[in-house]
Design a protein around this motif. Structure first.
Motif, PDB file in Angstrom:
ATOM      1  N   SER A 314       0.829  -1.209   0.000  1.00  0.00           N
ATOM      2  CA  SER A 314       0.000   0.000   0.000  1.00  0.00           C
ATOM      3  C   SER A 314       0.863   1.258   0.000  1.00  0.00           C
ATOM      4  O   SER A 314       0.490   2.275  -0.588  1.00  0.00           O
ATOM      5  CB  SER A 314      -0.927  -0.001   1.206  1.00  0.00           C
ATOM      6  OG  SER A 314      -0.188   0.019   2.394  1.00  0.00           O
ATOM      7  N   ILE A 315       2.036   1.171   0.636  1.00  0.00           N
ATOM      8  CA  ILE A 315       2.922   2.336   0.659  1.00  0.00           C
ATOM      9  C   ILE A 315       3.488   2.599  -0.733  1.00  0.00           C
ATOM     10  O   ILE A 315       3.588   3.726  -1.202  1.00  0.00           O
ATOM     11  CB  ILE A 315       4.077   2.114   1.668  1.00  0.00           C
ATOM     12  CG1 ILE A 315       3.528   1.935   3.076  1.00  0.00           C
ATOM     13  CG2 ILE A 315       5.078   3.255   1.617  1.00  0.00           C
ATOM     14  CD1 ILE A 315       2.927   3.165   3.679  1.00  0.00           C
ATOM     15  N   GLU A 317       2.017   1.778  -3.549  1.00  0.00           N
ATOM     16  CA  GLU A 317       0.916   2.296  -4.370  1.00  0.00           C
ATOM     17  C   GLU A 317       0.674   3.761  -4.059  1.00  0.00           C
ATOM     18  O   GLU A 317       0.423   4.558  -4.968  1.00  0.00           O
ATOM     19  CB  GLU A 317      -0.357   1.495  -4.093  1.00  0.00           C
ATOM     20  CG  GLU A 317      -0.339   0.126  -4.740  1.00  0.00           C
ATOM     21  CD  GLU A 317      -1.713  -0.512  -4.746  1.00  0.00           C
ATOM     22  OE1 GLU A 317      -2.464  -0.275  -3.786  1.00  0.00           O
ATOM     23  OE2 GLU A 317      -2.021  -1.238  -5.704  1.00  0.00           O
ATOM     24  N   ALA A 318       0.755   4.102  -2.766  1.00  0.00           N
ATOM     25  CA  ALA A 318       0.522   5.494  -2.385  1.00  0.00           C
ATOM     26  C   ALA A 318       1.528   6.403  -3.072  1.00  0.00           C
ATOM     27  O   ALA A 318       1.174   7.450  -3.620  1.00  0.00           O
ATOM     28  CB  ALA A 318       0.625   5.644  -0.870  1.00  0.00           C
ATOM     29  N   ALA A 319       2.799   5.979  -3.065  1.00  0.00           N
ATOM     30  CA  ALA A 319       3.836   6.816  -3.667  1.00  0.00           C
ATOM     31  C   ALA A 319       3.649   6.903  -5.177  1.00  0.00           C
ATOM     32  O   ALA A 319       3.669   7.995  -5.757  1.00  0.00           O
ATOM     33  CB  ALA A 319       5.213   6.252  -3.324  1.00  0.00           C
ATOM     34  N   LEU A 320       3.429   5.741  -5.811  1.00  0.00           N
ATOM     35  CA  LEU A 320       3.247   5.748  -7.262  1.00  0.00           C
ATOM     36  C   LEU A 320       1.987   6.525  -7.630  1.00  0.00           C
ATOM     37  O   LEU A 320       1.951   7.237  -8.636  1.00  0.00           O
ATOM     38  CB  LEU A 320       3.132   4.313  -7.783  1.00  0.00           C
ATOM     39  CG  LEU A 320       4.400   3.473  -7.720  1.00  0.00           C
ATOM     40  CD1 LEU A 320       4.124   2.065  -8.224  1.00  0.00           C
ATOM     41  CD2 LEU A 320       5.509   4.107  -8.545  1.00  0.00           C
ATOM     42  N   GLY A 321       0.949   6.413  -6.786  1.00  0.00           N
ATOM     43  CA  GLY A 321      -0.340   7.030  -7.085  1.00  0.00           C
ATOM     44  C   GLY A 321      -0.295   8.540  -7.138  1.00  0.00           C
ATOM     45  O   GLY A 321      -1.143   9.161  -7.779  1.00  0.00           O
ATOM     46  N   ILE A 322       0.658   9.169  -6.444  1.00  0.00           N
ATOM     47  CA  ILE A 322       0.742  10.619  -6.577  1.00  0.00           C
ATOM     48  C   ILE A 322       1.871  11.012  -7.524  1.00  0.00           C
ATOM     49  O   ILE A 322       2.293  12.155  -7.561  1.00  0.00           O
ATOM     50  CB  ILE A 322       0.911  11.351  -5.236  1.00  0.00           C
ATOM     51  CG1 ILE A 322       2.028  10.726  -4.431  1.00  0.00           C
ATOM     52  CG2 ILE A 322      -0.364  11.394  -4.466  1.00  0.00           C
ATOM     53  CD1 ILE A 322       2.355  11.541  -3.205  1.00  0.00           C
ATOM     54  N   GLY A 323       2.352  10.065  -8.288  1.00  0.00           N
ATOM     55  CA  GLY A 323       3.267  10.414  -9.359  1.00  0.00           C
ATOM     56  C   GLY A 323       4.733  10.348  -8.996  1.00  0.00           C
ATOM     57  O   GLY A 323       5.558  10.982  -9.645  1.00  0.00           O
ATOM     58  N   ALA A 324       5.080   9.574  -7.960  1.00  0.00           N
ATOM     59  CA  ALA A 324       6.504   9.376  -7.697  1.00  0.00           C
ATOM     60  C   ALA A 324       7.050   8.411  -8.741  1.00  0.00           C
ATOM     61  O   ALA A 324       6.354   7.491  -9.159  1.00  0.00           O
ATOM     62  CB  ALA A 324       6.700   8.797  -6.300  1.00  0.00           C
ATOM     63  N   SER A 325       8.275   8.649  -9.180  1.00  0.00           N
ATOM     64  CA  SER A 325       8.879   7.690 -10.096  1.00  0.00           C
ATOM     65  C   SER A 325       9.299   6.481  -9.277  1.00  0.00           C
ATOM     66  O   SER A 325       9.292   6.513  -8.051  1.00  0.00           O
ATOM     67  CB  SER A 325      10.085   8.307 -10.788  1.00  0.00           C
ATOM     68  OG  SER A 325      11.094   8.556  -9.838  1.00  0.00           O
ATOM     69  N   MET A 329      10.061   6.294  -5.330  1.00  0.00           N
ATOM     70  CA  MET A 329       9.331   5.395  -4.447  1.00  0.00           C
ATOM     71  C   MET A 329      10.308   4.569  -3.611  1.00  0.00           C
ATOM     72  O   MET A 329      10.158   4.437  -2.402  1.00  0.00           O
ATOM     73  CB  MET A 329       8.440   4.469  -5.277  1.00  0.00           C
ATOM     74  CG  MET A 329       7.795   3.367  -4.481  1.00  0.00           C
ATOM     75  SD  MET A 329       7.062   2.128  -5.570  1.00  0.00           S
ATOM     76  CE  MET A 329       8.408   0.988  -5.768  1.00  0.00           C
ATOM     77  N   HIS A 333      10.594   5.858   0.186  1.00  0.00           N
ATOM     78  CA  HIS A 333       9.645   5.111   1.006  1.00  0.00           C
ATOM     79  C   HIS A 333      10.084   3.688   1.310  1.00  0.00           C
ATOM     80  O   HIS A 333      10.062   3.268   2.456  1.00  0.00           O
ATOM     81  CB  HIS A 333       8.272   5.098   0.330  1.00  0.00           C
ATOM     82  CG  HIS A 333       7.727   6.460   0.131  1.00  0.00           C
ATOM     83  ND1 HIS A 333       7.225   7.207   1.167  1.00  0.00           N
ATOM     84  CD2 HIS A 333       7.658   7.248  -0.959  1.00  0.00           C
ATOM     85  CE1 HIS A 333       6.860   8.381   0.713  1.00  0.00           C
ATOM     86  NE2 HIS A 333       7.114   8.438  -0.578  1.00  0.00           N
TER      87      HIS A 333
ATOM     88  N   VAL B 127       4.647   9.336 -14.858  1.00  0.00           N
ATOM     89  CA  VAL B 127       4.824  10.207 -13.694  1.00  0.00           C
ATOM     90  C   VAL B 127       3.911  11.437 -13.767  1.00  0.00           C
ATOM     91  O   VAL B 127       3.113  11.675 -12.858  1.00  0.00           O
ATOM     92  CB  VAL B 127       6.313  10.572 -13.511  1.00  0.00           C
ATOM     93  CG1 VAL B 127       6.485  11.706 -12.528  1.00  0.00           C
ATOM     94  CG2 VAL B 127       7.085   9.351 -13.055  1.00  0.00           C
ATOM     95  N   ASN B 141      -3.775   4.667   3.272  1.00  0.00           N
ATOM     96  CA  ASN B 141      -2.355   4.301   3.265  1.00  0.00           C
ATOM     97  C   ASN B 141      -1.453   5.523   3.388  1.00  0.00           C
ATOM     98  O   ASN B 141      -0.649   5.788   2.511  1.00  0.00           O
ATOM     99  CB  ASN B 141      -2.016   3.507   1.997  1.00  0.00           C
ATOM    100  CG  ASN B 141      -2.383   4.257   0.728  1.00  0.00           C
ATOM    101  OD1 ASN B 141      -2.985   5.321   0.797  1.00  0.00           O
ATOM    102  ND2 ASN B 141      -2.012   3.726  -0.412  1.00  0.00           N
ATOM    103  N   ILE B 157       8.064  16.405  -4.732  1.00  0.00           N
ATOM    104  CA  ILE B 157       8.715  15.638  -5.805  1.00  0.00           C
ATOM    105  C   ILE B 157       8.389  16.211  -7.176  1.00  0.00           C
ATOM    106  O   ILE B 157       9.152  16.050  -8.118  1.00  0.00           O
ATOM    107  CB  ILE B 157       8.365  14.129  -5.766  1.00  0.00           C
ATOM    108  CG1 ILE B 157       6.860  13.907  -5.875  1.00  0.00           C
ATOM    109  CG2 ILE B 157       8.914  13.454  -4.545  1.00  0.00           C
ATOM    110  CD1 ILE B 157       6.501  12.445  -6.102  1.00  0.00           C
TER     111      ILE B 157
END
Lengths: 431, 298
Positions: A314-315, A317-325, A329, A333, B127, B141, B157
């Motif tokens: 889930s962590i 997904e959270a990072a990828l979900g706001i557009g982290a590469s 990620m 994270h 991205v 999450n 970021i």
């Protein structure tokens, strides 16, 4: 289903109750087996510690003899105490001999004199030289010092105190002198600082573990600097980037297998590659560190992968979900969350490397080296190899020093494991 | 005892694809198949389409999870996707910001356009796409960091704020919009994971809107929350719909009815019906939709 249960509740309960006693009995036995196992483990550990401590505590004490000496310029053949070369060549043994002769004037024959001179270590003369170097004004003066006794005297005195005198290497004349010194309060044990401040020596009373400790630290430093980044990078790639196919499966299986390879094989590999092929010198911490890196890598990779796997999806997904590469990620994270696990694995790998002897024998770190190494390319030995060397020495006094060195090694291991636990507690974040 | 055990029905067959939950209610949707050349009834296409999906198929390895879906999502529209478990609605939603990319065996065919841009084109960068199409997940999450850091992470970021004051402002407006500011303004340095479930989910929404997305995807955002927290999130969705396009997958038909403008009904990976929410829940066009909303299977 519910119908049958309702029709015969009494019968079911009878069956259950009949089997209850048997079930509880089985449970009791099951618990008992566990308790027995724990007791055996604790007993084994207690036995180990008792054995090492009872043998090794004496190694931290060293017998010293009090003597009054005169820094006689004529005996020393030193005219100027500030001249380093003169002091270097000074006859300090002559001063010691003169002092002993003065203390025991009755001993006149040559053999007796030689025997008498032997109750002090040759290290005593070196100590006097150091004192004169520090304090040139001492030349011509008379002082009283506690001087280092010979290891035979040390062994005899300690065994005498325990009521079981070991006389095989102590002549009757010596026993009399020692008794005289004891009665006069001129012979006692002091804390054995040399054990921690000097390198190896063939004289037990002058031998120390500093060289081995520094060698161990240098070797571990090389091992950590190489194996932690390589291990973590490999784990990150395998866990986050590598496609799942036969090739990566093959790599995985091989990493697991490498973790189980006997360490001496890594020593042979190091001997063939680093020393044979690359022509690196023998006995140096750099090669030792390289060999131990090979040995520790699988452990670090496996524990790092497990730590990375344990980061909840889930962590990610959270990072990828706001557009982290993907890299963001991982760096922002996944790695911070996996760090406690990875560090724990690395420290346990390091502890393993610290206790490793066999591969280092292969690359020549078993040599007798008196000097404390100054860098990773100086000849050195490591603590476990030092223990191995001492345990092989014939002198009785090395027995307790071997155990003392084992205690120091154990202390290092306990410290490293405590550090691992502390780091895990400290860095662990809940989610 | 022994006998009753043996009489137990066989274990239901395994479902292979990860996001699809096993189906076990009776009758199962699988017992109500839809023909391959089905046609979506209702109004799947709209004029001011933000998202335009044409002939979208999604496969997990060999297994097809979504079949020939044609659907538009209008600007500033809230569209709800409902349907029985394993009907492919979550899978479909995750195509819209390419979150399915993280699953190796997942393959998407057809066309999905965001403002006329093909998002599965090879030159499309995920991205910035995910910055434009944010996502709120089923389970709250938050990152195991402070509340402030959680919201500030996205803007950081993406380089949306160069100065600390700008960042502070983004964090405050995002938290205000998510209706969380009053509750957390005095403890921005407290860990985000220390909040209650509902607060955590609103924090996740704040984190999503902090990067100013155009579309917000919500994958069952209330399924892990209690009724009061759910009500707050629903209120929030209504407010957010003024500025954002929202696609929400939900298991709660009441929720779909309360928050959405249009509702899409999925059945076994096929989009059966799309209509105005009111119509779907009062006079659905398709018999399967009616069967589902009246609870005849699930």
């Amino acid at each position: 289903m519910s119908n049958t249960n309702k029709k015969a509740p009494a019968r079911t309960m009878d069956l259950v109750e009949r089997s209850l006693a048997r079930r509880y009995g089985a449970e009791k036995r099951f618990r008992f087996y566990g308790v027995i196992s724990v007791v055996i483990g604790v007993l084994a550990l207690a036995l180990l510690f008792w054995e090492i401590f009872s043998a090794g505590l004496g190694g931290f004490r060293q017998t010293h003899i009090q003597l009054t000496l005169k820094f006689d310029p004529d005996v020393l053949e030193i005219a100027d105490a500030r001249d380093a070369r003169q002091v270097q060549n000074g006859n300090f043994e002559g001063v010691v001999r003169a002092a002993l002769a003065e203390r025991f004037p009755a001993v006149l024959d040559r053999g007796g004199r030689r025997d008498l001179n032997g109750i002090l270590s040759i290290g005593a003369a070196f100590d006097l030289r150091d004192k004169l170097v520090d304090e040139p004004e001492l030349l011509g003066q008379t002082r009283t010092y506690w001087l280092l006794a010979d290891d035979d005297v040390d062994t005899y005195y300690k065994s005498l105190r325990e009521g079981n005198a070991f006389t095989a290497r102590t002549s009757e004349a010596r026993q009399v002198w020692i008794q005289e010194l004891i009665d006069g309060g001129e012979l006692r044990t002091q804390f054995n600082t040399r054990l921690f401040t000097s390198g190896d020596s063939s004289e037990p009373e002058m031998a120390g573990i500093l060289g081995a400790v520094v060698g161990s630290l240098l070797t571990l430093l090389v091992t950590f600097i190489l194996s932690f980044p390589i291990g973590v990078a490999a784990a990150v790639y395998l866990e986050e980037y590598a496609p799942r196919n036969r090739f990566t499966d093959f790599i995985e299986v091989n990493i697991s297998n490498l973790a189980a390879v006997p360490s001496i094989i890594f020593g042979l590999l190091g001997l063939a590659i680093f020393i044979g092929l690359f022509g690196m010198p023998r006995s140096i911490p750099l090669v030792g560190g390289l060999v131990l890196t090979l040995m520790t890598l699988p452990t670090i990779i496996i524990s790092s992968r497990n730590a990375i796997k344990a980061v909840p999806p889930s962590i990610r997904e959270a990072a990828l979900g706001i557009g982290a590469s993907k890299m963001q990620m991982i760096l922002h994270h996944v790695l911070p969350l996996a760090m406690p696990g990875m560090l724990t694995g690395a420290i346990i790998g390091m502890a393993q490397a610290l206790g490793e002897t066999a591969p280092l024998l292969m690359i020549g770190m078993v040599a007798f080296i008196m000097d404390v190494p100054n860098g990773i390319s100086d000849p050195a030995t490591v603590l476990p190899v030092q223990i191995f060397l001492w345990s092989d020495s014939p002198e009785r006094a090395f027995v307790e020093r071997t155990s003392a060195a084992i205690m120091v090694l154990l202390a290092f291991l306990v410290c490293m494991n405590t550090l691992a636990v502390w780091l895990r507690k400290r860095l662990e974040r809940r989610w | 005892m022994q006998q009753t055990l043996e009489q137990k029905p066989p274990v239901s067959p395994k479902v292979s694809a990860p996001p699809m939950a096993p189906t076990f209610s009776i009758p199962e949707p699988a017992q109500m198949p839809v023909s391959a050349d089905y046609k979506t009834v209702g109004v799947p296409l709209v004029e001011n389409a933000k998202f335009a999906m044409r002939d979208v198929n999604v496969f997990y390895g060999e297994k097809q999870a979504v079949f020939n879906v044609n659907l538009d999502i209008g600007e500033n529209e809230v569209i709800a996707m409902i349907g029985p478990s394993g009907c492919g609605k979550s899978t479909f939603l995750r195509c819209l910001n390419r979150m399915n990319d993280t699953i190796d065996i997942c393959r998407v065919t057809g066309s999905i356009q965001l403002d006329g841009e093909e998002i599965y084109a090879s030159k499309m960068d995920v991205v910035p796409l995910r910055a434009r199409v944010g996502m709120v997940f089923q389970k709250p999450n938050p990152f195991p960091k402070s509340i402030y850091e959680n919201v500030a992470y996205g803007p950081k970021i993406h380089g949306l704020a160069s100065r600390r004051v700008d960042l502070d402002e983004i964090v405050e407006t995002s938290l205000r919009r998510a209706g969380l500011w009053e509750e957390v303004k005095d403890r921005l340095d407290a860990p985000g994971t220390g909040l209650s479930g509902g607060q955590q989910q609103r924090l996740c929404i704040a984190r999503t809107i902090a990067v100013s997305p155009e579309v917000i995807l919500m994958d069952e955002p209330c399924s892990a929350l209690d009724p009061i927290a759910t009500a707050k999130i629903e209120e929030l969705i209504a407010e957010l719909s003024q500025n954002y396009t929202i696609a929400i997958v939900t298991h709660s038909m009441q929720q779909a009815a309360r928050v959405s403008h249009r509702t899409a009904y999925f059945h076994l990976g096929k989009l059966i019906e799309v209509n105005d929410t009111q119509k779907v829940f009062t006079t659905p066009d398709h018999a399967l939709t009616e069967a589902y909303i009246t609870g005849r299977f699930g």
